[in-house]
Scaffold this active site. Structure first.
Site, mmCIF file in Angstrom:
data_model
loop_
_atom_site.group_PDB
_atom_site.id
_atom_site.type_symbol
_atom_site.label_atom_id
_atom_site.label_comp_id
_atom_site.label_asym_id
_atom_site.label_seq_id
_atom_site.Cartn_x
_atom_site.Cartn_y
_atom_site.Cartn_z
ATOM 1 N N HIS A 1 1.753 4.554 -2.974
ATOM 2 C CA HIS A 1 1.646 5.927 -2.951
ATOM 3 C C HIS A 1 3.046 6.602 -3.616
ATOM 4 O O HIS A 1 3.009 7.434 -4.464
ATOM 5 C CB HIS A 1 1.675 6.316 -1.293
ATOM 6 C CG HIS A 1 0.402 6.367 -0.859
ATOM 7 N ND1 HIS A 1 -0.592 6.940 -1.178
ATOM 8 C CD2 HIS A 1 -0.106 5.586 0.343
ATOM 9 C CE1 HIS A 1 -1.571 6.964 -0.454
ATOM 10 N NE2 HIS A 1 -1.199 5.974 0.648
ATOM 11 N N HIS B 1 0.961 -1.378 -0.108
ATOM 12 C CA HIS B 1 -0.185 -0.067 0.004
ATOM 13 C C HIS B 1 1.014 1.378 0.044
ATOM 14 O O HIS B 1 0.739 2.338 -0.937
ATOM 15 C CB HIS B 1 -1.033 -0.171 1.109
ATOM 16 C CG HIS B 1 -1.827 1.363 1.519
ATOM 17 N ND1 HIS B 1 -2.670 1.399 0.803
ATOM 18 C CD2 HIS B 1 -1.340 2.398 2.071
ATOM 19 C CE1 HIS B 1 -3.329 2.749 1.156
ATOM 20 N NE2 HIS B 1 -2.340 3.186 2.085
ATOM 21 N N GLU B 2 1.837 1.490 0.922
ATOM 22 C CA GLU B 2 2.701 2.691 1.130
ATOM 23 C C GLU B 2 3.554 2.733 -0.216
ATOM 24 O O GLU B 2 3.769 3.916 -0.585
ATOM 25 C CB GLU B 2 3.666 2.455 2.222
ATOM 26 C CG GLU B 2 2.711 2.350 3.438
ATOM 27 C CD GLU B 2 1.692 3.611 3.691
ATOM 28 O OE1 GLU B 2 2.016 4.804 3.185
ATOM 29 O OE2 GLU B 2 0.787 3.604 4.381
ATOM 30 N N GLU C 1 -5.193 6.764 -2.195
ATOM 31 C CA GLU C 1 -5.131 5.828 -1.410
ATOM 32 C C GLU C 1 -5.432 4.317 -2.150
ATOM 33 O O GLU C 1 -4.941 3.400 -1.568
ATOM 34 C CB GLU C 1 -6.278 6.003 -0.138
ATOM 35 C CG GLU C 1 -5.861 7.107 0.569
ATOM 36 C CD GLU C 1 -4.797 6.787 1.561
ATOM 37 O OE1 GLU C 1 -4.422 5.709 1.809
ATOM 38 O OE2 GLU C 1 -3.909 7.606 1.929
ATOM 39 N N HIS D 1 -5.141 9.458 12.377
ATOM 40 C CA HIS D 1 -5.606 10.501 11.166
ATOM 41 C C HIS D 1 -6.461 11.721 11.804
ATOM 42 O O HIS D 1 -6.253 12.929 11.053
ATOM 43 C CB HIS D 1 -6.547 9.879 10.088
ATOM 44 C CG HIS D 1 -5.899 8.532 9.671
ATOM 45 N ND1 HIS D 1 -5.757 7.270 10.492
ATOM 46 C CD2 HIS D 1 -5.143 8.361 8.649
ATOM 47 C CE1 HIS D 1 -4.965 6.371 9.876
ATOM 48 N NE2 HIS D 1 -4.816 6.964 8.820
#
EC number: 3.4.17.23
Length: 804
Positions: free
Chosen positions: A377, A373-374, A401, A504
């Protein structure tokens, strides 16, 4: 002819003016891009240094760098507003100018902007450095590692409750006053930028104007979120019912078969992802595990191996390798040198081709997928690096995302895991292994959607002023029960700030991106699987090694924010709106299976039940009927007095009845279900361990022992201060005290009156004695009344007194 000539001349003049304005705007933006690159990089680098080494010195340097960047951006934003967007025809220039004309926090006064920055820094520091004292070991546990290990792995109900409550009491209560101020200042900033509130400002990231059929409004986002959630809810309700039934086996006395799920039992500190519930809920335990954590450990995987394998995945679909600077500068594990760091995984595009990831990686399957996932980005960041500075971003926040999540969908498949040697070559996929796989995916993906939707809806309502701060926690848990089917394990009053206990929220991130990204990722996944020529069920698709799929994705990534996101979405999936059909298609086999499993179970949830219901005592107070016009107001101070009185009663009971010294305090008395007509429920926990609830019978005994004292404190009796379920003491009703000066006055007046009466009666008695003595020898005995002589010894007393 003359009219036409002048019209033509006017058009030429307007065109020339527009051309001149565009040239000036182009020159202005070129200069801005060059200067912004340097200042932004210095600000980002200072922020990186702080996040990877939290010290007072680094926070000071970060603030200084941010101040320089903010001053520069404020000036450039002011200058950008001198260019009329109506005179700009070039859409790329127009998009940049429109973005720059948004002043951001520079719309605030210098003093307020500085204050907002201070608040954000404090919230970040409190979250990142928060610790909770373990009463058993006297060790202070941070979130990572420490509390998160308990929430991920422990099956001890009370241990989990201690960690859950400790984090919110230590961190949330500190954040509460800061978050209240944060809401006010961010709203002021948003309104200064022509938005209704800060939630509206966040939704502006999805707004598209001037693009014809591709336009999209901020209000449309809210409607689409509501629409898609309604379509997803039936799947979530089935998952919820199944998980509840399984948790009843692990925590049999703590789960209601028809109620909400206790928040601290859901796999992590926030109940955001249910991934860690898989071992408790796996449908077919006899099948080989698809959680490859153990295999990774046995094969001596480490953080670098995890990220290298993620890189190989991207390269296999023709996306680029990570830069050497990425490997040199990233923080992929928690430092062992004692530094305090922000462990939450984040991808960084500092500028100037400097890309990094910050993550305290652990060797688990969950972190293996997080690494994909990261790195997704970073791939997006690298793809649009050639765009002008103001267009270097995702088409919208949800797109950014979603990119990494697309890769995670493939990386989680048994097909891909077998290729990595993490599943045995002879691992056989059948209906049971497929249900196991889909359930694990659903715990992570479907389980989080109501959490995300509800959290952002609550914040939108707070920013809009629809939830006053006096009701933040009350409304938070009300919405949590109704929308998510999750209940608080302990009641929280308005001294808490539970939402801000999530990274967040404390770090000022919009959160709806994690909802929209989930919808987009399945739309993207379905489209790319078609490009990769996948055949069969969508959940089996693995796009690794498909250069065609990679190139199609890369075309979209390179656009950055230079085109409307609705157009970018259409280019990939063929439609320009959010659509949940691919997600529902992916989970269709699981949905069918869950409905069969839940055939004899209650699907849905009652919001009335709480984990502390059985140990709670209800109280009703009738001030008006007891005190009439002298009734006082029941407020927070009175509630504090009540809690203190119960704490006193508990101390006395333990001392006298059990011969124990237990120092109960008002914070050990938990109040819930408060009603305006003055009724509420309460229970008591041990001062030594918040997870240790004192049995209701013990509390009732303590109340009986001190009932008269409690009544006296509130000037009430058993009828006006009712503890439901506890027999009345039959003590005398309360009699209000008499003022001291009235008592003294009454005594004095009584003495005076008695003195007067004594004097009167003494005088009368003396006279009678005197008269009695005279009658013994009558000096007037010789007087003959028959002859008309006056007997002067016999006269009426009244006549004598009158003559006197």
């Amino acid at each position: 002819m003359t009219g036409s000539f002048w019209l033509l001349l006017s058009l030429v003049a307007v065109t020339a003016a527009q051309s001149t304005t565009e040239e000036q705007a182009k020159t202005f933006l070129e200069k801005f891009n060059h200067e912004a690159e340097d200042l932004s990089y210095q600000s980002s680098l200072a922020s990186w240094n702080y996040n990877t080494n939290i010290t007072d010195e680094n926070v000071q340097k970060m603030n200084e760098a941010r101040a320089k960047w903010s001053a520069f951006y404020e000036e450039q934003s002011r200058m950008a507003k001198t260019y009329s967007l109506e005179e700009i025809q070039n859409l790329t220039l127009k998009r940049q100018l429109k973005a720059l004309q948004h002043s951001g926090t520079s719309a605030l006064s210098a003093e307020k902007s500085k204050r907002l920055n201070t608040i954000l820094n404090k919230m970040s520091t409190i979250y990142s450095t928060g610790k909770v004292l373990d009463p058993n070991t006297q060790e202070c546990l941070a979130l990572e590692p420490g509390l998160d290990d308990i929430m991920e792995n422990s099956r001890d109900y009370n241990r989990r409750l201690w960690a859950w409550e400790g984090w919110r009491a230590e961190v949330g209560k500190q954040l509460r006053p800061l978050y209240e101020e944060y809401v006010v200042l961010e709203n002021e900033m948003a309104r200064a930028n022509n938005y209704e509130d800060y939630g509206d400002y966040w939704r502006g990231d999805y707004e598209v104007t001037g693009a014809g059929d591709y336009d999209y409004s901020r209000d449309q986002l809210m409607k689409d979120v509501e629409r898609t959630f309604a379509e997803i809810k039936p799947l979530y309700e089935q998952l919820h019912a199944y998980v509840r039934a399984k948790l009843m086996h692990t925590y049999p006395s703590y789960i209601s078969p028809t109620g909400c799920l206790p928040a601290h039992l859901l796999g992590d500190m926030w109940g955001r992802f249910w991934t860690n519930l898989y071992s408790l809920t796996v449908p077919f335990e006899h099948k080989p595990s698809i959680d490859v954590t153990e295999k990774m450990e046995n094969q001596s995987w480490d953080a670098e191996r995890i990220f290298k394998e993620a890189e190989k995945f991207f390269v296999s679909i023709s996306l680029p390798y990570m830069t050497q600077g990425f490997w040199d500068n990233s923080m992929l594990t928690e430092p062992g040198d004692g530094r305090k760091v922000v462990c939450h995984p984040t991808a960084w595009d500092l500028g100037k081709g400097d890309f990094r990831i910050k993550m305290c990686t652990k060797v688990t399957m969950d972190d293996f997928l997080t690494a994909h996932h990261e790195m997704g980005h970073i791939q997006y960041d690298m793809a649009y690096a050639a765009q002008p500075y103001l267009l270097r971003n995702g088409a919208n926040e949800g797109f950014h995302e979603a990119v990494g999540e697309i890769m995670s969908l493939s990386a989680a498949t048994p097909h891909y895991l077998k290729a990595l040697g993490l599943l045995a070559p002879d691992f056989h996929e059948d209906n049971e292994t497929e249900i196991n796989f889909l359930l694990k995916q659903a715990l992570t993906i479907v389980g989080t959607l109501p959490f995300t939707y509800m959290l952002e809806k609550w914040r939108w309502m707070v920013f809009k002023g629809e939830i006053p701060k006096q009701q933040w926690m009350e409304k938070w848990w009300e919405m949590k029960r109704e929308i998510v089917g999750v209940v608080e394990p302990l009641p929280h009053d308005e001294t808490y700030c539970d939402p801000a206990c999530l990274f967040h929220v404390a770090e000022d991130y919009s959160f709806i991106r994690y909802y929209t990204r989930t919808i987009y990722q399945f739309q993207f996944h379905e489209a790319l699987c078609k490009t990769a020529k996948h055949e069969g069920a969508l959940f089996k698709c693995d796009i690794s090694n498909s250069t065609e799929a990679g190139q199609r994705l890369l075309q979209m990534l390179r656009l950055g924010k230079s085109e409307p996101w609705t157009l970018a979405l259409e280019n990939i999936v063929g439609i320009k709106t959010m659509d949940v059909k691919p997600l529902l298609n992916y989970f269709e086999p699981l949905f069918t299976w869950l409905k069969e499993q839940n055939r004899n179970s209650f699907v849905g949830w009652s919001t009335e039940w709480t984990p502390y219901s059985d140990q709670s005592i209800k109280v009703r107070i009738s001030l008006k009927s007891a005190l009439g016009e002298n009734a006082y107001e029941w407020n927070d101070n009175e509630m504090y007095l009540f809690q203190s009185s119960v704490a006193y009663a508990m101390r006395k009971y333990f001392s006298e009845a059990r011969n124990e010294t237990v120092l109960f305090g008002e914070d050990n008395v938990w109040v819930s279900d408060k009603k305006p007509r003055i009724s509420f429920k309460f229970f008591v926990t041990s001062p030594n361990n918040v997870s240790d609830i004192i049995p209701r019978t013990e509390v009732e005994n303590a109340i009986r022992l001190s009932r008269d004292r409690i009544n006296d404190v509130f000037q009430l009796d058993d009828n006006s201060l009712e503890f439901l379920g506890i027999q009345p003491t039959l003590g005398p009703p309360y009699e209000p005290p008499v003022t001291i000066w009235l008592i003294i006055f009454g005594v004095v007046m009584g003495v005076v009156v008695i003195g007067i009466v004594v004097l009167i009666f003494t005088g009368i008695r003396n006279r009678r004695k005197k008269n009695q003595a005279s009658s013994e020898e009558n000096p007037y005995g010789s007087v003959d009344l028959n002859k008309g002589e006056n007997n002067s010894g016999f006269q009426n007393i009244d006549d004598v007194q009158t003559s006197l």
